[in-house]
Write an enzyme that holds these catalytic residues in place. Structure first.
Site, PDB file in Angstrom:
ATOM      1  N   LYS A  55       0.823  -1.214   0.000  1.00  0.00           N
ATOM      2  CA  LYS A  55       0.000   0.000   0.000  1.00  0.00           C
ATOM      3  C   LYS A  55       0.856   1.262   0.000  1.00  0.00           C
ATOM      4  O   LYS A  55       0.475   2.246  -0.622  1.00  0.00           O
ATOM      5  CB  LYS A  55      -1.047  -0.011   1.124  1.00  0.00           C
ATOM      6  CG  LYS A  55      -0.518   0.090   2.522  1.00  0.00           C
ATOM      7  CD  LYS A  55      -1.657  -0.043   3.534  1.00  0.00           C
ATOM      8  CE  LYS A  55      -1.166  -0.516   4.877  1.00  0.00           C
ATOM      9  NZ  LYS A  55      -0.123   0.258   5.547  1.00  0.00           N
ATOM     10  N   ARG A  84      -7.571   2.535  10.518  1.00  0.00           N
ATOM     11  CA  ARG A  84      -7.260   1.140  10.829  1.00  0.00           C
ATOM     12  C   ARG A  84      -8.258   0.543  11.809  1.00  0.00           C
ATOM     13  O   ARG A  84      -8.149  -0.638  12.142  1.00  0.00           O
ATOM     14  CB  ARG A  84      -5.865   1.074  11.454  1.00  0.00           C
ATOM     15  CG  ARG A  84      -4.759   0.715  10.478  1.00  0.00           C
ATOM     16  CD  ARG A  84      -3.468   0.788  11.264  1.00  0.00           C
ATOM     17  NE  ARG A  84      -2.396  -0.027  10.761  1.00  0.00           N
ATOM     18  CZ  ARG A  84      -1.413   0.426  10.001  1.00  0.00           C
ATOM     19  NH1 ARG A  84      -1.410   1.663   9.567  1.00  0.00           N
ATOM     20  NH2 ARG A  84      -0.423  -0.369   9.660  1.00  0.00           N
ATOM     21  N   ARG A 111      11.771  -6.880   2.976  1.00  0.00           N
ATOM     22  CA  ARG A 111      11.834  -5.475   3.378  1.00  0.00           C
ATOM     23  C   ARG A 111      12.729  -5.298   4.611  1.00  0.00           C
ATOM     24  O   ARG A 111      13.438  -4.300   4.748  1.00  0.00           O
ATOM     25  CB  ARG A 111      10.412  -4.978   3.696  1.00  0.00           C
ATOM     26  CG  ARG A 111      10.343  -3.505   4.045  1.00  0.00           C
ATOM     27  CD  ARG A 111       8.917  -3.004   4.025  1.00  0.00           C
ATOM     28  NE  ARG A 111       8.160  -3.465   5.172  1.00  0.00           N
ATOM     29  CZ  ARG A 111       6.856  -3.241   5.359  1.00  0.00           C
ATOM     30  NH1 ARG A 111       6.176  -2.580   4.450  1.00  0.00           N
ATOM     31  NH2 ARG A 111       6.232  -3.676   6.425  1.00  0.00           N
ATOM     32  N   ARG A 136      13.423  -2.028   9.194  1.00  0.00           N
ATOM     33  CA  ARG A 136      12.381  -1.464  10.049  1.00  0.00           C
ATOM     34  C   ARG A 136      12.275  -2.212  11.359  1.00  0.00           C
ATOM     35  O   ARG A 136      12.318  -3.432  11.403  1.00  0.00           O
ATOM     36  CB  ARG A 136      11.033  -1.535   9.323  1.00  0.00           C
ATOM     37  CG  ARG A 136      10.627  -0.223   8.738  1.00  0.00           C
ATOM     38  CD  ARG A 136       9.355  -0.350   7.980  1.00  0.00           C
ATOM     39  NE  ARG A 136       8.213  -0.694   8.800  1.00  0.00           N
ATOM     40  CZ  ARG A 136       6.960  -0.534   8.388  1.00  0.00           C
ATOM     41  NH1 ARG A 136       6.716  -0.054   7.203  1.00  0.00           N
ATOM     42  NH2 ARG A 136       5.959  -0.865   9.184  1.00  0.00           N
ATOM     43  N   ARG A 148       1.295  -7.867  13.959  1.00  0.00           N
ATOM     44  CA  ARG A 148       0.692  -6.857  13.067  1.00  0.00           C
ATOM     45  C   ARG A 148      -0.356  -7.474  12.150  1.00  0.00           C
ATOM     46  O   ARG A 148      -1.374  -6.864  11.865  1.00  0.00           O
ATOM     47  CB  ARG A 148       1.792  -6.138  12.271  1.00  0.00           C
ATOM     48  CG  ARG A 148       2.530  -5.119  13.153  1.00  0.00           C
ATOM     49  CD  ARG A 148       3.850  -4.681  12.558  1.00  0.00           C
ATOM     50  NE  ARG A 148       3.693  -4.051  11.278  1.00  0.00           N
ATOM     51  CZ  ARG A 148       4.571  -4.147  10.289  1.00  0.00           C
ATOM     52  NH1 ARG A 148       5.662  -4.878  10.432  1.00  0.00           N
ATOM     53  NH2 ARG A 148       4.358  -3.522   9.167  1.00  0.00           N
TER      54      ARG A 148
END
Ligand code: AMP
Length: 199
Positions: A13, A88, A125, A131, A142
């Site tokens: 996204k 969210r 990623r 991250r 998550r």
């Protein structure tokens, strides 16, 4: 044009939001990016959110709604935006409705990607971006938070027929094309309505 992009972590996204925003000349507003910058700068907001973020949990609706209200009031967001990562929760979606009064229509796009592909992409990623919330346990949390708190947001918009679900497992260019195909008729309709209203 106002667009909300919803999708689980790793659904692409962020990438899609920045492409669509660039094409429209509208700001790409990523709540995750705003929060990560706040944490990095050590601001009061950053201190308030860093524990929840590092555990993969959601930051409170109150903090998020204030933050988004403030950002949408900025001049660059007056005629449109691409929101990435908000709402969210259903309460956030209700708060966004209130903020949308007197603005144009809101299009909502859901990116759908199978779980095993999400886990594969996030692993990638983690290597590329480092991250703090991309490690295995936090990623599982998550995803669980997504299905628990954000899936109801999809149902909320589905009930209103403003939701487009797009296969996020396609190549990135094809996903962008499908988002444009879904949303452009709404943009055209809005432009025609605004012209009629002002003539
Ligand atoms: P993202 O980059 O969108 O995956 O967001 C990273 C993290 O920021 C999330 O796991 C949450 O901890 C926090 N966050 C971002 N947006 C929101 C939101 N709308 N509501 C609550 N927490 C959020």
């Amino acid at each position: 044009m106002h667009l909300v992009l919803i999708g689980p972590p790793g659904s692409g996204k962020g990438t899609q939001a920045s492409r669509v925003a660039l094409a429209w000349g509208a700001p790409h507003i990523s709540t995750g990016d705003i929060l990560r910058r706040a944490v990095a700068s050590g601001s009061m907001l950053g201190d308030a959110v860093k524990d929840a973020m590092s555990r993969g949990e959601l930051v409170s609706d109150e903090i998020m709604t204030d933050l988004v209200a403030e950002r949408l009031a900025d001049l660059d967001a007056t005629s449109g935006f691409v929101l990435d990562g908000f709402p969210r929760t259903v309460d956030q979606a209700l708060a966004l409705d209130a903020l949308m009064e007197e603005r144009g229509p809101l299009a909502v796009v859901e990116l759908s990607v199978p779980d095993d592909e999400l886990v594969r992409r996030i692993g990638h990623r983690r290597v590329l971006e480092g991250r703090m919330d991309d490690n295995d346990a936090v990623v599982r949390e998550r995803l669980a938070v997504y299905y628990r708190s954000t899936q109801p947001v999809i149902d909320f918009y589905k009930a209103r027929r403003t939701l487009f679900t797009i296969d996020g497992n396609l190549p990135a260019e094809d996903v962008t094309e499908r988002i444009n195909l879904a949303v452009n008729p709404l943009v055209d309709l809005f432009v025609t309505q605004s012209k009629n209203a002002s003539s």
